[in-house]
Write a protein that holds these residues in place. Sequence first.
Motif, PDB file in Angstrom:
ATOM      1  N   THR A 102      79.076  58.042  50.524  1.00 36.48           N
ATOM      2  CA  THR A 102      80.263  58.999  51.041  1.00 36.48           C
ATOM      3  C   THR A 102      81.174  59.257  49.747  1.00 36.48           C
ATOM      4  O   THR A 102      81.649  60.429  49.871  1.00 36.48           O
ATOM      5  N   LYS A 103      80.628  58.659  48.699  1.00 32.77           N
ATOM      6  CA  LYS A 103      81.768  59.195  47.386  1.00 32.77           C
ATOM      7  C   LYS A 103      80.870  59.829  46.377  1.00 32.77           C
ATOM      8  O   LYS A 103      81.529  60.258  45.427  1.00 32.77           O
ATOM      9  N   ASN A 104      79.645  59.430  46.401  1.00 35.02           N
ATOM     10  CA  ASN A 104      78.811  59.869  45.007  1.00 35.02           C
ATOM     11  C   ASN A 104      77.440  60.381  45.629  1.00 35.02           C
ATOM     12  O   ASN A 104      77.059  59.986  46.615  1.00 35.02           O
ATOM     13  N   THR A 105      77.006  61.360  44.736  1.00 33.19           N
ATOM     14  CA  THR A 105      75.309  61.336  44.793  1.00 33.19           C
ATOM     15  C   THR A 105      74.623  61.189  43.662  1.00 33.19           C
ATOM     16  O   THR A 105      75.041  61.604  42.394  1.00 33.19           O
ATOM     17  N   PHE A 106      73.880  60.148  43.699  1.00 40.24           N
ATOM     18  CA  PHE A 106      72.961  59.752  42.701  1.00 40.24           C
ATOM     19  C   PHE A 106      71.699  60.240  42.426  1.00 40.24           C
ATOM     20  O   PHE A 106      70.906  60.399  43.526  1.00 40.24           O
ATOM     21  N   THR A 107      71.474  60.831  41.141  1.00 40.71           N
ATOM     22  CA  THR A 107      70.046  61.555  40.983  1.00 40.71           C
ATOM     23  C   THR A 107      69.624  61.097  39.746  1.00 40.71           C
ATOM     24  O   THR A 107      70.068  60.936  38.838  1.00 40.71           O
ATOM     25  N   ALA A 108      68.171  60.886  39.870  1.00 45.25           N
ATOM     26  CA  ALA A 108      67.380  60.538  38.542  1.00 45.25           C
ATOM     27  C   ALA A 108      67.005  61.641  38.072  1.00 45.25           C
ATOM     28  O   ALA A 108      65.945  62.033  38.589  1.00 45.25           O
ATOM     29  N   ARG A 109      67.613  62.118  37.242  1.00 43.80           N
ATOM     30  CA  ARG A 109      67.014  63.744  36.525  1.00 43.80           C
ATOM     31  C   ARG A 109      65.952  63.447  35.610  1.00 43.80           C
ATOM     32  O   ARG A 109      65.724  62.344  35.281  1.00 43.80           O
ATOM     33  N   ALA A 110      65.052  64.402  35.700  1.00 43.83           N
ATOM     34  CA  ALA A 110      63.789  64.336  34.697  1.00 43.83           C
ATOM     35  C   ALA A 110      64.343  64.578  33.495  1.00 43.83           C
ATOM     36  O   ALA A 110      65.656  64.960  33.055  1.00 43.83           O
ATOM     37  N   GLY A 111      63.742  63.724  32.489  1.00 46.27           N
ATOM     38  CA  GLY A 111      64.045  63.828  30.881  1.00 46.27           C
ATOM     39  C   GLY A 111      64.099  65.015  30.519  1.00 46.27           C
ATOM     40  O   GLY A 111      63.467  66.120  30.700  1.00 46.27           O
ATOM     41  N   VAL A 112      64.988  65.369  29.303  1.00 43.84           N
ATOM     42  CA  VAL A 112      65.234  66.702  28.706  1.00 43.84           C
ATOM     43  C   VAL A 112      64.337  66.776  27.580  1.00 43.84           C
ATOM     44  O   VAL A 112      64.140  65.600  26.954  1.00 43.84           O
ATOM     45  N   VAL A 113      63.422  67.920  27.521  1.00 44.82           N
ATOM     46  CA  VAL A 113      62.703  67.994  26.430  1.00 44.82           C
ATOM     47  C   VAL A 113      63.514  68.319  25.151  1.00 44.82           C
ATOM     48  O   VAL A 113      64.420  69.023  25.130  1.00 44.82           O
ATOM     49  N   ARG A 114      63.138  67.215  24.059  1.00 40.84           N
ATOM     50  CA  ARG A 114      63.777  67.622  22.483  1.00 40.84           C
ATOM     51  C   ARG A 114      62.551  67.541  21.671  1.00 40.84           C
ATOM     52  O   ARG A 114      61.696  67.036  21.812  1.00 40.84           O
ATOM     53  N   VAL A 115      62.999  67.947  20.514  1.00 42.28           N
ATOM     54  CA  VAL A 115      61.928  68.285  19.279  1.00 42.28           C
ATOM     55  C   VAL A 115      62.069  67.029  18.455  1.00 42.28           C
ATOM     56  O   VAL A 115      63.161  66.953  17.929  1.00 42.28           O
TER      57      VAL A 115
END
Length: 166
Positions: A102-115
């Motif tokens: 009711t207060k938040n939406t939790f999402t496990a995002r995919a990792g960000v590509v970095r060099v």
Amino acid sequence: MTNTTAIALATNYEKLQQLVETGEFSPEDIADTLEGIEGELGDKLDAIMHHVRNIEGQAKTLDEESKRLSDRKKSFENQAKNLKKYALNCLLASGLDKLKTTKNTFTARAGVVRVIIDNEALLPDELVDVQTITAPDKKSIKEAIENGLEIPGAHLEVGERSLMVR
């Protein structure tokens, strides 16, 4: 004691010295007047230095407090980071990629590509920015000029007088 400013006393002292040079006072008058002005000026300068030391102490206290608060800020940021990491681990352990409350939406995002650079020397030249930093060696330049050498593009200059108090 009169309410005379330090700068006024210093100006009076300078004027008196000019009068002394013209010989309008007897040696006794000059000595008594100079002693009185020097005493008053000394008292004013002592008061100024008392205030300066007080301000410097306050600045030091604020600097220390700033460092303490910065450390505290880092501690809070680390706590928040660790709690978010714990929440992510809980989400992943439950097998969910997303959870709505009711207060938040939790999402496990995919990792960000970095060099990641493994060996900078092996990179092609067109993919590397070259930066050249030049900085004059002021110590060597000063020594050279003091030893009588003429250095184009540089000279020595005496800075403003400063106050030294012991």
